[in-house]
Scaffold this active site. Sequence first.
Site, PDB file in Angstrom:
ATOM      1  N   CYS A 109       0.854  -1.195   0.000  1.00  0.00           N
ATOM      2  CA  CYS A 109       0.000   0.000   0.000  1.00  0.00           C
ATOM      3  C   CYS A 109       0.892   1.248   0.000  1.00  0.00           C
ATOM      4  O   CYS A 109       1.700   1.432   0.916  1.00  0.00           O
ATOM      5  CB  CYS A 109      -0.912  -0.024   1.227  1.00  0.00           C
ATOM      6  SG  CYS A 109      -1.823   1.522   1.466  1.00  0.00           S
TER       7      CYS A 109
ATOM      8  N   CYS B 287       0.544   3.416   3.139  1.00  0.00           N
ATOM      9  CA  CYS B 287       1.232   2.823   4.300  1.00  0.00           C
ATOM     10  C   CYS B 287       2.733   3.061   4.188  1.00  0.00           C
ATOM     11  O   CYS B 287       3.405   3.298   5.202  1.00  0.00           O
ATOM     12  CB  CYS B 287       0.910   1.336   4.417  1.00  0.00           C
ATOM     13  SG  CYS B 287      -0.726   1.004   5.129  1.00  0.00           S
TER      14      CYS B 287
ATOM     15  N   HIS C  57      -4.455   1.159   8.502  1.00  0.00           N
ATOM     16  CA  HIS C  57      -4.860   0.866   7.129  1.00  0.00           C
ATOM     17  C   HIS C  57      -6.328   0.453   7.104  1.00  0.00           C
ATOM     18  O   HIS C  57      -6.690  -0.631   7.561  1.00  0.00           O
ATOM     19  CB  HIS C  57      -3.996  -0.255   6.516  1.00  0.00           C
ATOM     20  CG  HIS C  57      -4.416  -0.594   5.116  1.00  0.00           C
ATOM     21  ND1 HIS C  57      -3.866   0.014   4.004  1.00  0.00           N
ATOM     22  CD2 HIS C  57      -5.367  -1.426   4.641  1.00  0.00           C
ATOM     23  CE1 HIS C  57      -4.461  -0.442   2.926  1.00  0.00           C
ATOM     24  NE2 HIS C  57      -5.373  -1.328   3.288  1.00  0.00           N
TER      25      HIS C  57
ATOM     26  N   ASN D  88     -13.354   9.492  -2.392  1.00  0.00           N
ATOM     27  CA  ASN D  88     -13.736   8.568  -3.454  1.00  0.00           C
ATOM     28  C   ASN D  88     -13.809   7.169  -2.857  1.00  0.00           C
ATOM     29  O   ASN D  88     -12.904   6.757  -2.120  1.00  0.00           O
ATOM     30  CB  ASN D  88     -12.696   8.600  -4.583  1.00  0.00           C
ATOM     31  CG  ASN D  88     -12.620   9.959  -5.243  1.00  0.00           C
ATOM     32  OD1 ASN D  88     -13.631  10.636  -5.397  1.00  0.00           O
ATOM     33  ND2 ASN D  88     -11.431  10.371  -5.647  1.00  0.00           N
TER      34      ASN D  88
ATOM     35  N   GLY E  99     -14.284   6.102  -8.236  1.00  0.00           N
ATOM     36  CA  GLY E  99     -13.009   6.527  -8.800  1.00  0.00           C
ATOM     37  C   GLY E  99     -11.833   6.408  -7.843  1.00  0.00           C
ATOM     38  O   GLY E  99     -10.813   7.074  -8.020  1.00  0.00           O
TER      39      GLY E  99
ATOM     40  N   HIS F  37      -6.486   2.905   0.309  1.00  0.00           N
ATOM     41  CA  HIS F  37      -6.234   3.258   1.723  1.00  0.00           C
ATOM     42  C   HIS F  37      -7.058   4.519   1.923  1.00  0.00           C
ATOM     43  O   HIS F  37      -6.781   5.547   1.280  1.00  0.00           O
ATOM     44  CB  HIS F  37      -4.730   3.491   1.946  1.00  0.00           C
ATOM     45  CG  HIS F  37      -4.356   3.833   3.367  1.00  0.00           C
ATOM     46  ND1 HIS F  37      -3.346   3.179   4.062  1.00  0.00           N
ATOM     47  CD2 HIS F  37      -4.838   4.779   4.214  1.00  0.00           C
ATOM     48  CE1 HIS F  37      -3.240   3.719   5.272  1.00  0.00           C
ATOM     49  NE2 HIS F  37      -4.134   4.695   5.391  1.00  0.00           N
TER      50      HIS F  37
ATOM     51  N   HIS G 126      -8.745   7.825   2.230  1.00  0.00           N
ATOM     52  CA  HIS G 126      -8.134   9.158   2.254  1.00  0.00           C
ATOM     53  C   HIS G 126      -9.172  10.210   1.938  1.00  0.00           C
ATOM     54  O   HIS G 126     -10.108   9.983   1.178  1.00  0.00           O
ATOM     55  CB  HIS G 126      -6.956   9.242   1.281  1.00  0.00           C
ATOM     56  CG  HIS G 126      -7.270   8.807  -0.118  1.00  0.00           C
ATOM     57  ND1 HIS G 126      -7.336   7.476  -0.482  1.00  0.00           N
ATOM     58  CD2 HIS G 126      -7.541   9.516  -1.240  1.00  0.00           C
ATOM     59  CE1 HIS G 126      -7.631   7.387  -1.766  1.00  0.00           C
ATOM     60  NE2 HIS G 126      -7.774   8.609  -2.259  1.00  0.00           N
TER      61      HIS G 126
ATOM     62  N   HIS H  59      -9.579  13.912   0.395  1.00  0.00           N
ATOM     63  CA  HIS H  59      -8.966  14.985  -0.384  1.00  0.00           C
ATOM     64  C   HIS H  59      -9.466  16.323   0.159  1.00  0.00           C
ATOM     65  O   HIS H  59     -10.680  16.518   0.303  1.00  0.00           O
ATOM     66  CB  HIS H  59      -9.409  14.914  -1.851  1.00  0.00           C
ATOM     67  CG  HIS H  59      -8.966  13.694  -2.604  1.00  0.00           C
ATOM     68  ND1 HIS H  59      -7.912  13.717  -3.491  1.00  0.00           N
ATOM     69  CD2 HIS H  59      -9.452  12.432  -2.625  1.00  0.00           C
ATOM     70  CE1 HIS H  59      -7.771  12.513  -4.021  1.00  0.00           C
ATOM     71  NE2 HIS H  59      -8.696  11.709  -3.525  1.00  0.00           N
TER      72      HIS H  59
HETATM   73  P1  5GP Z   1      -8.050   8.528  -5.348  1.00  0.00           P
HETATM   74  O1  5GP Z   1      -8.263   8.603  -6.834  1.00  0.00           O
HETATM   75  O2  5GP Z   1      -7.694   7.129  -4.898  1.00  0.00           O
HETATM   76  O3  5GP Z   1      -9.174   9.118  -4.565  1.00  0.00           O
HETATM   77  O4  5GP Z   1      -6.825   9.482  -5.046  1.00  0.00           O
HETATM   78  C1  5GP Z   1      -5.513   9.049  -4.902  1.00  0.00           C
HETATM   79  C2  5GP Z   1      -4.653  10.279  -4.857  1.00  0.00           C
HETATM   80  O5  5GP Z   1      -3.368   9.925  -4.395  1.00  0.00           O
HETATM   81  C3  5GP Z   1      -4.474  10.967  -6.228  1.00  0.00           C
HETATM   82  O6  5GP Z   1      -4.936  12.313  -6.154  1.00  0.00           O
HETATM   83  C4  5GP Z   1      -2.959  10.863  -6.460  1.00  0.00           C
HETATM   84  O7  5GP Z   1      -2.429  12.010  -7.112  1.00  0.00           O
HETATM   85  C5  5GP Z   1      -2.415  10.688  -5.069  1.00  0.00           C
HETATM   86  N1  5GP Z   1      -1.174   9.942  -4.996  1.00  0.00           N
HETATM   87  C6  5GP Z   1      -0.917   8.739  -5.568  1.00  0.00           C
HETATM   88  N2  5GP Z   1       0.325   8.331  -5.270  1.00  0.00           N
HETATM   89  C7  5GP Z   1       0.868   9.285  -4.471  1.00  0.00           C
HETATM   90  C8  5GP Z   1       2.148   9.427  -3.840  1.00  0.00           C
HETATM   91  O8  5GP Z   1       3.032   8.579  -3.929  1.00  0.00           O
HETATM   92  N3  5GP Z   1       2.345  10.550  -3.100  1.00  0.00           N
HETATM   93  C9  5GP Z   1       1.377  11.516  -2.970  1.00  0.00           C
HETATM   94  N4  5GP Z   1       1.690  12.588  -2.241  1.00  0.00           N
HETATM   95  N5  5GP Z   1       0.167  11.416  -3.541  1.00  0.00           N
HETATM   96  C10 5GP Z   1      -0.088  10.316  -4.294  1.00  0.00           C
HETATM   97 ZN    ZN Z   2      -2.407   1.402   3.620  1.00  0.00          ZN
END
Ligand code: 5GP
Ligand code: ZN
Length: 115
Positions: A4, A7, A46, A87, A93, A98, A100, A102
């Site tokens: 992950c 993680c 996680h 999301n 999407g 994990h 999160h 935004h």
């Molecule tokens: P999701 O589409 O899953 O809601 O958003 C995942 C977010 O994680 C995306 O906005 C992407 O730019 C961000 N992201 C993916 N990998 C990394 C990383 O290694 N570091 C950081 N800081 N953000 C990441």
């Molecule tokens: Zn994780």
Amino acid sequence: MGDCIFCKIIKGEIPSKKVYEDEEILAFHDINPVTPIHILVISKKHIASLADIQKEDEVLVGKIYGVINKISEDLEFKKDGYRVIVNCGENGGQEVMHLHFHILAGKKLGTKINS
Ligand code: 5GP
Ligand code: ZN
């Protein structure tokens, strides 16, 4: 949760630009920002997605909103406002499995949230 990426960020194996950290929660700048300020807030535990929250996680999720409020003060976008997006799953999407949150800030966002 060995593969992950969030993680790995928590463990420091992948670098990140942190904006907040405590024993349970970490916040850092998104690597691919879609707004002038784009921060991700995660639990150190996680939890794969919103769909995986257990009863015992509900206090933690509440704390995440408190941290979001604090970050908006510290980074001075509380007054102007911002958007929080979670999301969930394939139709939502979600790409990183994990949980999160935004935080999108730093510009006036449109009203369409269904695209
Ligand atoms: P999701 O589409 O899953 O809601 O958003 C995942 C977010 O994680 C995306 O906005 C992407 O730019 C961000 N992201 C993916 N990998 C990394 C990383 O290694 N570091 C950081 N800081 N953000 C990441
Ligand atoms: Zn994780």
